[in-house]
Design a protein around this motif. Structure first.
Motif, PDB file in Angstrom:
ATOM      1  N   THR A   1      11.232   3.374  -0.780  1.00 66.43           N
ATOM      2  CA  THR A   1      10.076   3.484  -1.730  1.00 66.43           C
ATOM      3  C   THR A   1       9.430   2.527  -2.599  1.00 66.43           C
ATOM      4  OG1 THR A   1      11.841   3.912  -3.426  1.00 66.43           O
ATOM      5  CG2 THR A   1      11.186   5.828  -2.194  1.00 66.43           C
TER       6      THR A   1
ATOM      7  N   ASN B   1      16.876  10.373   5.530  1.00 66.41           N
ATOM      8  CA  ASN B   1      16.344  11.239   4.530  1.00 66.41           C
ATOM      9  C   ASN B   1      16.108  10.416   3.074  1.00 66.41           C
ATOM     10  OD1 ASN B   1      15.570  13.786   5.812  1.00 66.41           O
ATOM     11  ND2 ASN B   1      17.855  13.747   6.100  1.00 66.41           N
TER      12      ASN B   1
ATOM     13  N   GLN C   1      19.971  10.895   8.728  1.00 70.20           N
ATOM     14  CA  GLN C   1      19.974  12.200   9.480  1.00 70.20           C
ATOM     15  C   GLN C   1      20.474  12.150  10.794  1.00 70.20           C
ATOM     16  OE1 GLN C   1      16.277  14.113   8.787  1.00 70.20           O
ATOM     17  NE2 GLN C   1      15.950  14.689  10.893  1.00 70.20           N
TER      18      GLN C   1
ATOM     19  N   LYS D   1      22.176   9.294   3.508  1.00 67.90           N
ATOM     20  CA  LYS D   1      21.017   9.140   3.492  1.00 67.90           C
ATOM     21  C   LYS D   1      20.625   9.225   5.233  1.00 67.90           C
ATOM     22  CE  LYS D   1      20.150   7.953  -0.530  1.00 67.90           C
ATOM     23  NZ  LYS D   1      19.418   8.819  -1.400  1.00 67.90           N
TER      24      LYS D   1
ATOM     25  N   THR E   1       8.174  17.016  13.036  1.00 72.08           N
ATOM     26  CA  THR E   1       7.889  16.204  11.663  1.00 72.08           C
ATOM     27  C   THR E   1       7.315  14.937  12.101  1.00 72.08           C
ATOM     28  OG1 THR E   1       9.793  17.343  10.726  1.00 72.08           O
ATOM     29  CG2 THR E   1       9.009  15.274   9.842  1.00 72.08           C
TER      30      THR E   1
ATOM     31  N   ALA F   1      13.920   9.866  -0.468  1.00 67.10           N
ATOM     32  CA  ALA F   1      12.689  10.312  -1.560  1.00 67.10           C
ATOM     33  C   ALA F   1      12.206  11.470  -1.085  1.00 67.10           C
ATOM     34  CB  ALA F   1      11.822   9.188  -1.908  1.00 67.10           C
ATOM     35  N   ARG F   2      12.759  12.678  -0.418  1.00 68.72           N
ATOM     36  CA  ARG F   2      12.223  13.732   0.299  1.00 68.72           C
ATOM     37  C   ARG F   2      11.485  13.440   1.459  1.00 68.72           C
ATOM     38  NH1 ARG F   2      10.985  14.876  -5.764  1.00 68.72           N
ATOM     39  NH2 ARG F   2       9.143  14.167  -5.075  1.00 68.72           N
ATOM     40  N   ARG F   3      11.511  12.494   2.047  1.00 67.72           N
ATOM     41  CA  ARG F   3      10.794  12.248   3.421  1.00 67.72           C
ATOM     42  C   ARG F   3      11.797  11.801   4.330  1.00 67.72           C
ATOM     43  NH1 ARG F   3       5.440   9.817   2.800  1.00 67.72           N
ATOM     44  NH2 ARG F   3       5.620   9.861   5.128  1.00 67.72           N
TER      45      ARG F   3
ATOM     46  N   GLU G   1      17.082   3.839  -0.339  1.00 69.58           N
ATOM     47  CA  GLU G   1      15.970   4.635  -0.817  1.00 69.58           C
ATOM     48  C   GLU G   1      14.952   3.690  -1.889  1.00 69.58           C
ATOM     49  OE1 GLU G   1      15.366   8.904  -3.251  1.00 69.58           O
ATOM     50  OE2 GLU G   1      17.090   8.371  -1.913  1.00 69.58           O
TER      51      GLU G   1
ATOM     52  N   MET H   1       3.176  12.242  -3.829  1.00 74.12           N
ATOM     53  CA  MET H   1       4.636  12.464  -4.090  1.00 74.12           C
ATOM     54  C   MET H   1       5.439  11.901  -5.170  1.00 74.12           C
ATOM     55  SD  MET H   1       6.207  12.672   0.026  1.00 74.12           S
ATOM     56  CE  MET H   1       7.672  13.723  -0.879  1.00 74.12           C
TER      57      MET H   1
END
Length: 167
Positions: free
Chosen positions: A153, A93, A38, A36, A65, A95-97, A149, A164
């Protein structure tokens, strides 16, 4: 193809085993899934957002970004929320964020097998711990394994756009 199916079954069974990035908040060590992460960077000035919760420090521009930054020290009420050259931001990174979390420090990357992971303790309704995957043990160290995650979220974090979320 049969070997690939077998590997997926093994990974699902051993979901908690793997590599974890270990960071500190106050006196405690936490581990998050290395996949997870980056990047790890120093704390930069953030742009504050009006009316956001205290633990959401604001946003940064990371190579084009816009990244929300959460101070986990404030969120978990541990450690001292000081911002200096030693303050660390882990860019994730989830949940696609892309999201940044502020922590006291990053210590290392560890590999944990199933035999080193214990279930998370049950505290009942008084303490919300559904983001804790378990407790990892390495020698004399105990590391709280966080489902980053699930934490990022959660409705209380208010980080994910409603657009989203699946309808």
């Amino acid at each position: 193809m049969q070997g690939m199916v077998r590997m997926e079954t093994v990974n699902q069974h051993n979901a908690a085993s793997g590599e974890y990035l270990v960071f500190t908040l106050g006196q405690e060590e936490y581990g998050i899934d290395i996949l997870k992460v980056q990047e790890i960077r120093g704390y930069d000035t953030v742009t504050t957002i009006a009316n956001s919760p205290a633990f959401i420090k604001g946003v940064i521009n990371l190579r084009g970004t816009i990244v929300p930054v959460v101070d986990l020290r404030i969120k978990f009420q541990v450690g001292t929320a000081t911002y200096n050259q030693f303050t660390v931001v882990i860019i994730l990174n989830v949940a696609r964020r892309v999201v940044g979390i502020v922590v006291d420090g990053v210590s290392d990357v560890i590999t944990l097998g199933n035999e080193q992971i214990r279930p998370a303790p049950e505290f009942g309704a008084t303490l919300k711990t559904d983001y804790i995957q378990g407790l990892g043990t390495v020698d004399e160290r105990m590391i709280i394994l966080a489902d980053i995650e699930k934490l990022m979220t959660s409705s209380e974090m208010e980080l994910m756009d409603h657009s989203m979320q699946p309808a």
